[in-house]
Write a protein that holds these residues in place. Structure first.
Motif, mmCIF file in Angstrom:
data_model
loop_
_atom_site.group_PDB
_atom_site.id
_atom_site.type_symbol
_atom_site.label_atom_id
_atom_site.label_comp_id
_atom_site.label_asym_id
_atom_site.label_seq_id
_atom_site.Cartn_x
_atom_site.Cartn_y
_atom_site.Cartn_z
ATOM 1 N N UNK A 165 19.706 -20.600 36.045
ATOM 2 C CA UNK A 165 20.409 -19.618 35.913
ATOM 3 C C UNK A 165 22.678 -20.951 36.523
ATOM 4 N N UNK A 166 23.100 -21.264 34.448
ATOM 5 C CA UNK A 166 23.755 -21.855 33.959
ATOM 6 C C UNK A 166 25.372 -21.280 34.860
ATOM 7 N N UNK A 167 26.388 -22.649 34.657
ATOM 8 C CA UNK A 167 27.201 -22.278 35.224
ATOM 9 C C UNK A 167 27.722 -20.727 34.215
ATOM 10 N N UNK A 168 28.525 -20.020 34.916
ATOM 11 C CA UNK A 168 29.043 -19.035 34.574
ATOM 12 C C UNK A 168 29.786 -19.211 32.936
ATOM 13 N N UNK A 169 29.932 -19.053 31.905
ATOM 14 C CA UNK A 169 30.227 -19.352 30.989
ATOM 15 C C UNK A 169 31.861 -18.482 30.784
ATOM 16 N N UNK A 170 32.568 -20.025 30.008
ATOM 17 C CA UNK A 170 33.824 -19.440 30.340
ATOM 18 C C UNK A 170 34.242 -20.024 28.663
ATOM 19 N N UNK A 171 35.726 -20.178 28.088
ATOM 20 C CA UNK A 171 36.188 -20.142 27.470
ATOM 21 C C UNK A 171 36.078 -22.273 27.294
ATOM 22 N N UNK A 172 35.634 -22.571 26.409
ATOM 23 C CA UNK A 172 36.107 -23.714 26.608
ATOM 24 C C UNK A 172 37.108 -23.750 24.802
ATOM 25 N N UNK A 173 37.527 -25.100 25.308
ATOM 26 C CA UNK A 173 38.817 -25.574 24.440
ATOM 27 C C UNK A 173 38.038 -25.896 22.955
ATOM 28 N N UNK A 174 38.304 -25.536 21.867
ATOM 29 C CA UNK A 174 38.489 -25.596 20.688
ATOM 30 C C UNK A 174 36.932 -24.481 19.867
ATOM 31 N N UNK A 175 36.400 -24.323 20.985
ATOM 32 C CA UNK A 175 35.034 -23.283 20.370
ATOM 33 C C UNK A 175 35.794 -21.962 19.850
ATOM 34 N N UNK A 176 36.987 -21.882 20.143
ATOM 35 C CA UNK A 176 37.633 -20.849 19.165
ATOM 36 C C UNK A 176 37.560 -20.565 17.496
ATOM 37 N N UNK A 177 37.690 -22.265 17.291
ATOM 38 C CA UNK A 177 37.542 -22.937 16.094
ATOM 39 C C UNK A 177 36.325 -22.973 15.347
ATOM 40 N N UNK A 178 35.065 -22.644 15.741
ATOM 41 C CA UNK A 178 33.949 -22.526 15.315
ATOM 42 C C UNK A 178 33.960 -21.102 14.279
ATOM 43 N N UNK A 179 33.627 -21.395 13.293
ATOM 44 C CA UNK A 179 32.986 -20.192 12.344
ATOM 45 C C UNK A 179 31.938 -20.005 12.572
#
Length: 221
Positions: free
Chosen positions: A142-156
């Motif tokens: 039961x991990x924390x609810x996935x949320x946007x992480x700073x920098x993740x949008x820069x991943x190809x």
């Protein structure tokens, strides 16, 4: 010379680890602590390369001590490794989230302990594929609810794929075989992903993979 800080509330255990570590020419135990608060204090005073912290200690446990060390910019070069008696300790994932570079079982073989300290000092994560998979599957159901992480949008797209495989406990060699690329290419993708996400080692990349939802506990590779 690799400088090591030992923190365990049992003097005999500390003595055993110290005796083993100091059999080598490239490792020196520069300090010993009997509780988490002292471990943090000695880390600031001694600036060890590696801090081996027992997960269960008085005053501050290993997780709290790890969090304080990781939050101190002056201790950025200190690699924390959690020591535990249990192959699947419910506190270990929390320790990784707090900033630990990995964990070791206290019944580790002597040669493996020495090698693990060297690996940690290099900045690599002490997370074997099998242990990573078991740990995550058992204790992050039961991990924390996935949320946007700073920098993740820069991943190809390929980097996201690479990060998800790291999260599943794959080594660079295994990732290369899985994606039919060279090991050097896999390593480059891992390094670039860590740089973009602002994580300092592979252990933190594993945490990101789960907390961001790139890997779902119990899911298939």
């Amino acid at each position: 010379m690799i400088r090591v800080l030992l923190a365990d509330d049992q003097p005999l255990i500390r003595a055993g680890f110290k005796a083993l570590l100091e059999l080598t020419d490239d490792i020196a135990v520069v300090g010993e602590a009997g509780d988490g608060a002292q471990a943090v204090e000695l880390s600031r005073r001694l600036l060890p390369d590696v801090a081996l912290l027992d997960v269960r200690m008085p005053l501050l446990d290993g997780i709290q001590a790890t969090r304080r060390i990781g939050a101190d910019p002056e201790l950025d070069g200190v690699r924390v490794v959690i020591l535990t008696n249990y192959a699947l300790d419910e506190y270990v994932f929390a320790a990784l989230r707090a900033g630990a570079s990995g964990f070791l079982l206290k019944d580790i073989e002597p040669g493996d302990l020495l090698q693990s300290v060297r690996v940690a000092a290099r900045g690599d994560a002490l997370l074997s594929p099998s242990v990573t998979r078991r740990l995550i599957e058992e204790y992050v159901s039961t991990p924390p609810r996935p949320a946007p992480v700073p920098g993740s949008e820069r991943l190809t797209g390929r980097e996201r794929e690479i990060v998800s495989l790291v999260g599943r406990g794959m080594s660079n060699e295994e990732i290369a075989a899985h994606l039919v690329i060279s090991e050097a290419t896999a390593k480059t993708h891992v390094s670039r992903s860590m740089s973009k996400l602002g994580v300092r080692d592979r252990a933190q990349l594993v945490v990101f993979a789960y907390e961001s939802g790139l890997v779902i506990p119990g899911g298939q590779p």
